[in-house]
Design a protein around this motif. Structure first.
Motif, PDB file in Angstrom:
ATOM      1  N   PHE A  31       0.811  -1.207   0.000  1.00  0.00           N
ATOM      2  CA  PHE A  31       0.000   0.000   0.000  1.00  0.00           C
ATOM      3  C   PHE A  31       0.848   1.262   0.000  1.00  0.00           C
ATOM      4  O   PHE A  31       0.551   2.221  -0.719  1.00  0.00           O
ATOM      5  CB  PHE A  31      -0.941  -0.007   1.206  1.00  0.00           C
ATOM      6  CG  PHE A  31      -1.810   1.210   1.308  1.00  0.00           C
ATOM      7  CD1 PHE A  31      -2.972   1.310   0.566  1.00  0.00           C
ATOM      8  CD2 PHE A  31      -1.466   2.259   2.147  1.00  0.00           C
ATOM      9  CE1 PHE A  31      -3.777   2.433   0.656  1.00  0.00           C
ATOM     10  CE2 PHE A  31      -2.261   3.384   2.248  1.00  0.00           C
ATOM     11  CZ  PHE A  31      -3.422   3.467   1.493  1.00  0.00           C
ATOM     12  N   SER A  32       1.906   1.282   0.794  1.00  0.00           N
ATOM     13  CA  SER A  32       2.717   2.482   0.950  1.00  0.00           C
ATOM     14  C   SER A  32       3.456   2.882  -0.318  1.00  0.00           C
ATOM     15  O   SER A  32       3.928   4.019  -0.413  1.00  0.00           O
ATOM     16  CB  SER A  32       3.722   2.299   2.087  1.00  0.00           C
ATOM     17  OG  SER A  32       4.623   1.239   1.799  1.00  0.00           O
ATOM     18  N   GLN A  33       3.565   1.989  -1.296  1.00  0.00           N
ATOM     19  CA  GLN A  33       4.297   2.265  -2.519  1.00  0.00           C
ATOM     20  C   GLN A  33       3.412   2.769  -3.657  1.00  0.00           C
ATOM     21  O   GLN A  33       3.911   3.082  -4.734  1.00  0.00           O
ATOM     22  CB  GLN A  33       5.064   1.019  -2.970  1.00  0.00           C
ATOM     23  CG  GLN A  33       6.156   0.594  -1.996  1.00  0.00           C
ATOM     24  CD  GLN A  33       6.903  -0.639  -2.442  1.00  0.00           C
ATOM     25  OE1 GLN A  33       6.387  -1.453  -3.216  1.00  0.00           O
ATOM     26  NE2 GLN A  33       8.130  -0.801  -1.971  1.00  0.00           N
ATOM     27  N   TYR A  34       2.123   2.850  -3.418  1.00  0.00           N
ATOM     28  CA  TYR A  34       1.205   3.328  -4.450  1.00  0.00           C
ATOM     29  C   TYR A  34       1.062   4.838  -4.390  1.00  0.00           C
ATOM     30  O   TYR A  34       0.999   5.436  -3.312  1.00  0.00           O
ATOM     31  CB  TYR A  34      -0.178   2.694  -4.287  1.00  0.00           C
ATOM     32  CG  TYR A  34      -0.274   1.255  -4.725  1.00  0.00           C
ATOM     33  CD1 TYR A  34      -0.595   0.936  -6.035  1.00  0.00           C
ATOM     34  CD2 TYR A  34      -0.063   0.220  -3.822  1.00  0.00           C
ATOM     35  CE1 TYR A  34      -0.693  -0.379  -6.443  1.00  0.00           C
ATOM     36  CE2 TYR A  34      -0.159  -1.098  -4.228  1.00  0.00           C
ATOM     37  CZ  TYR A  34      -0.478  -1.396  -5.534  1.00  0.00           C
ATOM     38  OH  TYR A  34      -0.584  -2.716  -5.938  1.00  0.00           O
ATOM     39  N   THR A  35       0.990   5.447  -5.555  1.00  0.00           N
ATOM     40  CA  THR A  35       0.660   6.863  -5.649  1.00  0.00           C
ATOM     41  C   THR A  35      -0.841   7.057  -5.422  1.00  0.00           C
ATOM     42  O   THR A  35      -1.652   6.301  -5.954  1.00  0.00           O
ATOM     43  CB  THR A  35       1.052   7.418  -7.020  1.00  0.00           C
ATOM     44  OG1 THR A  35       2.475   7.361  -7.160  1.00  0.00           O
ATOM     45  CG2 THR A  35       0.596   8.859  -7.185  1.00  0.00           C
ATOM     46  N   VAL A  50      -6.737  17.848  -7.555  1.00  0.00           N
ATOM     47  CA  VAL A  50      -6.634  18.530  -6.273  1.00  0.00           C
ATOM     48  C   VAL A  50      -5.262  18.335  -5.636  1.00  0.00           C
ATOM     49  O   VAL A  50      -4.613  19.305  -5.239  1.00  0.00           O
ATOM     50  CB  VAL A  50      -7.731  18.062  -5.299  1.00  0.00           C
ATOM     51  CG1 VAL A  50      -7.534  18.682  -3.919  1.00  0.00           C
ATOM     52  CG2 VAL A  50      -9.111  18.414  -5.846  1.00  0.00           C
ATOM     53  N   ALA A  51      -4.815  17.074  -5.517  1.00  0.00           N
ATOM     54  CA  ALA A  51      -3.568  16.798  -4.804  1.00  0.00           C
ATOM     55  C   ALA A  51      -3.035  15.433  -5.187  1.00  0.00           C
ATOM     56  O   ALA A  51      -3.785  14.544  -5.591  1.00  0.00           O
ATOM     57  CB  ALA A  51      -3.780  16.868  -3.290  1.00  0.00           C
ATOM     58  N   THR A  52      -1.714  15.256  -5.036  1.00  0.00           N
ATOM     59  CA  THR A  52      -1.033  13.993  -5.289  1.00  0.00           C
ATOM     60  C   THR A  52      -0.072  13.686  -4.152  1.00  0.00           C
ATOM     61  O   THR A  52       0.688  14.560  -3.729  1.00  0.00           O
ATOM     62  CB  THR A  52      -0.251  14.031  -6.617  1.00  0.00           C
ATOM     63  OG1 THR A  52      -1.148  14.232  -7.705  1.00  0.00           O
ATOM     64  CG2 THR A  52       0.512  12.727  -6.835  1.00  0.00           C
ATOM     65  N   PHE A  53      -0.107  12.456  -3.663  1.00  0.00           N
ATOM     66  CA  PHE A  53       0.846  11.938  -2.697  1.00  0.00           C
ATOM     67  C   PHE A  53       1.577  10.793  -3.389  1.00  0.00           C
ATOM     68  O   PHE A  53       1.047   9.695  -3.482  1.00  0.00           O
ATOM     69  CB  PHE A  53       0.125  11.447  -1.443  1.00  0.00           C
ATOM     70  CG  PHE A  53       0.999  11.337  -0.222  1.00  0.00           C
ATOM     71  CD1 PHE A  53       2.347  11.041  -0.320  1.00  0.00           C
ATOM     72  CD2 PHE A  53       0.465  11.528   1.037  1.00  0.00           C
ATOM     73  CE1 PHE A  53       3.158  10.933   0.807  1.00  0.00           C
ATOM     74  CE2 PHE A  53       1.256  11.426   2.176  1.00  0.00           C
ATOM     75  CZ  PHE A  53       2.603  11.130   2.060  1.00  0.00           C
ATOM     76  N   PRO A  54       2.795  11.022  -3.910  1.00  0.00           N
ATOM     77  CA  PRO A  54       3.464  10.007  -4.743  1.00  0.00           C
ATOM     78  C   PRO A  54       3.690   8.671  -4.040  1.00  0.00           C
ATOM     79  O   PRO A  54       3.434   7.622  -4.614  1.00  0.00           O
ATOM     80  CB  PRO A  54       4.798  10.673  -5.100  1.00  0.00           C
ATOM     81  CG  PRO A  54       4.531  12.136  -4.978  1.00  0.00           C
ATOM     82  CD  PRO A  54       3.572  12.270  -3.824  1.00  0.00           C
ATOM     83  N   ASP A  55       4.192   8.689  -2.808  1.00  0.00           N
ATOM     84  CA  ASP A  55       4.391   7.503  -1.991  1.00  0.00           C
ATOM     85  C   ASP A  55       4.686   7.960  -0.568  1.00  0.00           C
ATOM     86  O   ASP A  55       4.838   9.159  -0.318  1.00  0.00           O
ATOM     87  CB  ASP A  55       5.514   6.605  -2.531  1.00  0.00           C
ATOM     88  CG  ASP A  55       6.801   7.349  -2.788  1.00  0.00           C
ATOM     89  OD1 ASP A  55       7.361   7.211  -3.890  1.00  0.00           O
ATOM     90  OD2 ASP A  55       7.269   8.081  -1.889  1.00  0.00           O
ATOM     91  N   SER A  56       4.785   7.004   0.348  1.00  0.00           N
ATOM     92  CA  SER A  56       5.040   7.344   1.740  1.00  0.00           C
ATOM     93  C   SER A  56       6.365   8.076   1.893  1.00  0.00           C
ATOM     94  O   SER A  56       7.396   7.632   1.400  1.00  0.00           O
ATOM     95  CB  SER A  56       5.044   6.082   2.606  1.00  0.00           C
ATOM     96  OG  SER A  56       3.764   5.497   2.646  1.00  0.00           O
ATOM     97  N   GLY A  57       6.329   9.208   2.554  1.00  0.00           N
ATOM     98  CA  GLY A  57       7.518   9.997   2.795  1.00  0.00           C
ATOM     99  C   GLY A  57       7.841  11.035   1.744  1.00  0.00           C
ATOM    100  O   GLY A  57       8.676  11.909   1.978  1.00  0.00           O
TER     101      GLY A  57
END
Length: 114
Positions: A31-35, A50-57
């Motif tokens: 899960f943590s590796q998905y954009t 609206v927004a993008t979170f590419p991956d954890s961290g």
């Protein structure tokens, strides 16, 4: 098939806050590796990013219209990602959709009105 379930929408007054959640299931990777991404569809208008979170961290990106007011985050244990919305404006009114592994949720309505 990947399934995404959004929740947390509702009616809020201008200046108020909401937190949207998107629960993901049916994926095969970590899960943590998905954009993850959030989009919105105003009534009578076209979908906008609206927004993008590419991956954890990683540092997320935000549309100029929401920068400084909205924040994305994720909970890897719960397989859920979030959109915290503060200082809401009437123009934020829209159906909000999450996107995960190139799949779409069904949307949750956010209405900002006094």
């Amino acid at each position: 098939q990947v399934q995404l379930v959004e929740s947390g929408g509702g009616l809020v007054q201008p200046g108020g806050s909401l937190r949207l959640s998107c629960l993901a299931s049916g994926f095969t990777g970590t899960f943590s590796q998905y954009t993850m991404r959030w989009y919105r569809l105003p009534l009578g208008d076209q979908r906008e990013w609206v927004a993008t979170f590419p991956d954890s961290g990683s540092v997320p990106n935000y549309a100029e219209a929401v920068k400084g007011r909205f924040t994305v985050s994720r909970d890897n244990a719960k397989k859920t990602f979030y959109l915290q919305m503060n200082s809401l404006k009437p123009e934020d009114t829209a159906v909000y959709f999450c996107n995960f592994d190139n799949n779409w949720g069904r949307g949750t309505q956010v209405t900002v009105s006094s």
